[in-house]
Scaffold this motif. Structure first.
Motif, PDB file in Angstrom:
ATOM      1  N   TYR A   1      41.366  32.302  44.111  1.00  0.00           N
ATOM      2  CA  TYR A   1      41.638  32.385  42.674  1.00  0.00           C
ATOM      3  C   TYR A   1      41.251  33.769  42.163  1.00  0.00           C
TER       4      TYR A   1
ATOM      5  N   PRO B   1      41.202  27.347  36.460  1.00  0.00           N
ATOM      6  CA  PRO B   1      42.307  26.407  36.657  1.00  0.00           C
ATOM      7  C   PRO B   1      41.978  24.971  36.263  1.00  0.00           C
TER       8      PRO B   1
ATOM      9  N   ARG C   1      50.818  31.024  37.891  1.00  0.00           N
ATOM     10  CA  ARG C   1      49.657  31.665  38.505  1.00  0.00           C
ATOM     11  C   ARG C   1      48.476  31.692  37.538  1.00  0.00           C
TER      12      ARG C   1
ATOM     13  N   ARG D   1      46.314  29.033  39.181  1.00  0.00           N
ATOM     14  CA  ARG D   1      45.770  29.692  40.369  1.00  0.00           C
ATOM     15  C   ARG D   1      44.896  30.902  40.030  1.00  0.00           C
ATOM     16  N   ARG D   2      44.414  30.989  38.822  1.00  0.00           N
ATOM     17  CA  ARG D   2      43.530  32.082  38.437  1.00  0.00           C
ATOM     18  C   ARG D   2      42.366  31.551  37.614  1.00  0.00           C
TER      19      ARG D   2
END
Length: 698
Positions: free
Chosen positions: A445, A520, A629, A633-634
């Motif tokens: 991440y 996330p 993202r 995913r960050r």
């Protein structure tokens, strides 16, 4: 002010009709189209001439990065059969569409340069001279310059069985030379490659005493092409053609398989310039057999070649912008608004939250918060995330000084910030040497959140001071990008930020935050829940309203939620600078959604979400776009604006102001095209950025 309750958001039933691929634009093609809007600024005669040149170069640089990252990702998806996105387009089809659209963009860029900007610059006394226009005196000087400054650093390579095709660095300037005859060893020559080292200037300024003009320039590629025969004495040069190859620049490090991420990343960076080729730019007059030779060498298909009518490295003319001292050809300078009492930043923030709207507000308060914290004996700890920062950043100096002064300093450095990896590795080393605890974030991440926390002893209590922003801790971008920052001493926000830092630096379990939304974990669900809340208001006959500003939008669940809210009657305005996969204006689906893009002097970068909530509005600023993202995913943060006056100011400056723009706004049409908005006969022309500039100068 307590935020209104938000309903829980379980995975809702999805209307099958909203899964129809025709309701989604392709992200990559949408991103490509953004560059046409940037290029339109280069063609706008109301923009100062050198600024038009800058916009042209931005569109060229953006296209380079598109091939390095986005097109490379599509090629990877094709190789490994990655599932298609919501738009349903296969990677093979998409690569063909990318080529066709990119070719249109390249053609438009070179027409803009050759037919509009170059002649206009010439008339203004800034001349970029082609080989055909050099006079005898200029030619003599350039030949001497070539012999003395250029040829000594060149290493031409003849191609034969003993000399295979050399490695070609990503985006480097090269000349392929067609030869006839034999060299001193009796070897027959056919082809040679001349690589231009990056140490050579790509734009050469001619001395005024030689050329007569104060600002006369030539491309290095023109000089190489003109005098290339001098490197092959005794042989006949039949042709010389400049070319450039663009390579994949996406670094792939299996973080779970490496013991030292920094070391692994350094190893990857060594080879980045020689990864898989994605695009070949070649002089338009290059013979087909030579083009085939290059394509075979780079293992590229025929639809990866772009024939160029001009310099293959057109973006290098940006150097002229800095070399030409002509204020009349640039935007007028401005002085950002300074925060009063910045010399006593802790007292100022303790008295109430501070909003910073960059570049209209100076970045100074952020720098001062770190500087004063470094020297203040009452400050015990400083924690900060660093995604991108300036090469000679004062922030790094302040953190180093804080550590030397005995503060507990933690820096969460994101090593994988694209194209800043090497710089981040370097300043991470410097911080560690000074005693700063450096953390590289969470495996898998990227840490994209913008957070600064200062812990200060005040009497018998510890107080937390926090800065949260939509943009990076970078003084350069704070002058060129629009961003929002909040400096606050709110206890609940301070506690949330403290918990997130603990989570990043340790192995903490999932945490419950009181004020902030965090990717996330809760940001994605929080956005979906608030969209659904607006839809519920609309279904109950109450007003439903959403306004959001961001850089890009592609997350399918968010798009579907917006479609469903539109169907319920929610009025939705989205200000999306770049790629947008949502299709507005579709009857029965998205007729209540409007999407606009603003392209102006400053890069629009702030992210703001505003939810009407039946006249009890809720506003978040955030580091996250509505992209898969960012939301999934960050590590990102969304922070609520709790001060009603500040919330009103953000609504007026960053949202309503931009919805009123009729000079720099483009509206997304149902067919995917963008229509430039023009003021009507009874409308006053309004530029959002110009209005904010006028406000600070008032």
């Amino acid at each position: 002010m307590t935020p209104p309750p938000v309903p829980a958001m379980p995975e809702a039933h999805v209307d099958d009709a909203l899964l129809d691929p025709s309701l989604y634009f392709n992200r990559e093609l949408s991103q490509l189209d953004f560059n046409f809007r940037v290029l339109a600024q280069a063609r706008d005669e109301s923009v100062p001439l050198l600024e038009r040149l800058r916009f042209l170069c931005i569109s060229c640089t953006n296209l380079d990065e598109f091939f390095e990252i986005r097109a490379a990702t599509v090629r990877h998806a094709q190789d490994f059969a990655v599932p298609v996105a919501a738009d349903g387009m296969s990677p093979a089809t998409l690569l063909r569409r990318i080529h066709d659209r990119a070719a249109e963009l390249v053609d438009a860029q070179y027409r803009c340069w050759s037919a509009e900007l170059r002649p206009a610059l010439f008339d203004a006394g800034v001349r970029v001279l082609g080989r055909e226009s050099w006079n005898a005196r200029q030619t003599r000087w350039l030949r001497s310059y070539f012999r003395e400054e250029i040829m000594p650093v060149l290493s031409p390579l003849g191609l034969d069985p003993a000399h295979p095709f050399p490695k070609i660095l990503n985006k480097s300037l090269n000349i392929i030379v067609v030869l006839k005859g034999k060299d001193a060893f009796g070897r027959s020559g056919h082809l040679a490659v001349v690589r231009a080292p990056r140490s050579l200037p790509r734009i050469i300024q001619l001395p005024k005493k030689v050329s007569g003009g104060e600002y006369d320039f030539v491309f290095l590629s023109s000089v190489l092409s003109e005098f290339v025969a001098e490197m092959f004495p005794g042989m006949q040069v039949k042709g010389a053609y400049q070319f450039r190859v663009t390579r994949n620049s996406e670094l792939i490090v299996d973080e779970e398989e490496v013991e030292n991420l920094a070391l692994a990343l350094r190893d990857e960076l060594v080879g980045r310039g020689y990864l898989r080729a994605m695009r070949l730019e070649i002089a338009a007059n290059c013979p087909k057999p030579i083009v085939r030779t290059l394509l075979e060498n780079f293992e590229l298909p025929a639809n990866a070649v772009y024939r160029i009518h001009g310099a293959v490295n057109l973006n290098r003319i940006i150097q002229i912008y800095d070399q030409v001292d002509r204020p009349d050809l640039k935007y007028p300078p401005f002085v950002p608004r300074q925060l009063p009492d910045v010399d006593a930043i802790f007292e100022r923030v303790a008295a109430g939250d501070v909003l910073l709207h960059h570049p209209f507000d100076a970045f100074t308060p952020v720098l001062e918060l770190i500087r004063q914290a470094a020297d203040d004996p009452n400050v015990l700890a400083i924690k900060q995330t660093l995604y991108r920062t300036a090469k000679d950043s004062a922030i790094i100096e302040h953190l180093v000084q804080a550590a030397r002064n005995g503060k507990d300093v933690t820096a969460v450095v994101e090593l994988r910030a694209r194209f800043d990896e090497e710089a981040n590795l370097d300043f991470a080393d410097r911080l560690q040497e000074a005693g700063v605890q450096v953390v590289y974030g969470v495996v898998g991440y990227k840490t994209h959140a913008k957070m600064l926390l200062v812990v200060r002893r005040e009497g018998r209590k510890l107080r937390r001071y926090v800065h949260l922003g939509t943009g990076n801790y970078h003084t350069g971008t704070a002058r060129a990008y629009t961003d929002l920052g909040l400096v606050t001493a709110d206890p609940a926000i301070g506690s949330d930020v403290h918990l997130i830092f603990q989570q990043l630096s340790g192995l903490a379990p999932a945490i419950r935050l009181e004020r902030l939304l965090q990717s996330p974990f809760t940001l994605h669900a929080g956005v979906l829940a608030r969209i659904e809340r607006e839809a519920a208001h609309a279904r109950a006959g109450r007003p439903g309203r959403i306004i959001a500003k961001m850089n890009a939008l592609n997350e399918p669940q968010v798009v579907r939620a917006l479609y469903a809210a539109s169907q319920a009657g929610v009025q939705i305005d989205l200000i999306v600078r770049g790629a947008c996969t949502l299709r507005p204006g579709v009857p029965g689906v998205s007729e209540n959604i409007r999407v606009r893009s603003i392209v102006g002097r400053f890069l629009e970068h702030s992210r703001v979400y505003w939810f009407g909530n039946d006249d009890d509005p809720e506003l978040f600023c955030t580091s996250a776009d509505w992209l898969e993202r960012n939301l999934l995913r960050r590590v990102e943060t969304g922070f609520p604006i709790l001060d009603p006056a500040i919330a009103t100011r953000i609504r007026e400056e960053a949202l309503d102001n931009y919805l009123a723009d009729n000079l720099n706004a483009w509206e997304l049409q149902p067919d995917g095209s963008y229509l430039k908005i023009e003021p009507g006969d009874d409308e006053t022309p309004h530029s959002a950025q110009a209005a904010l500039l006028a406000k600070i100068c008032a």
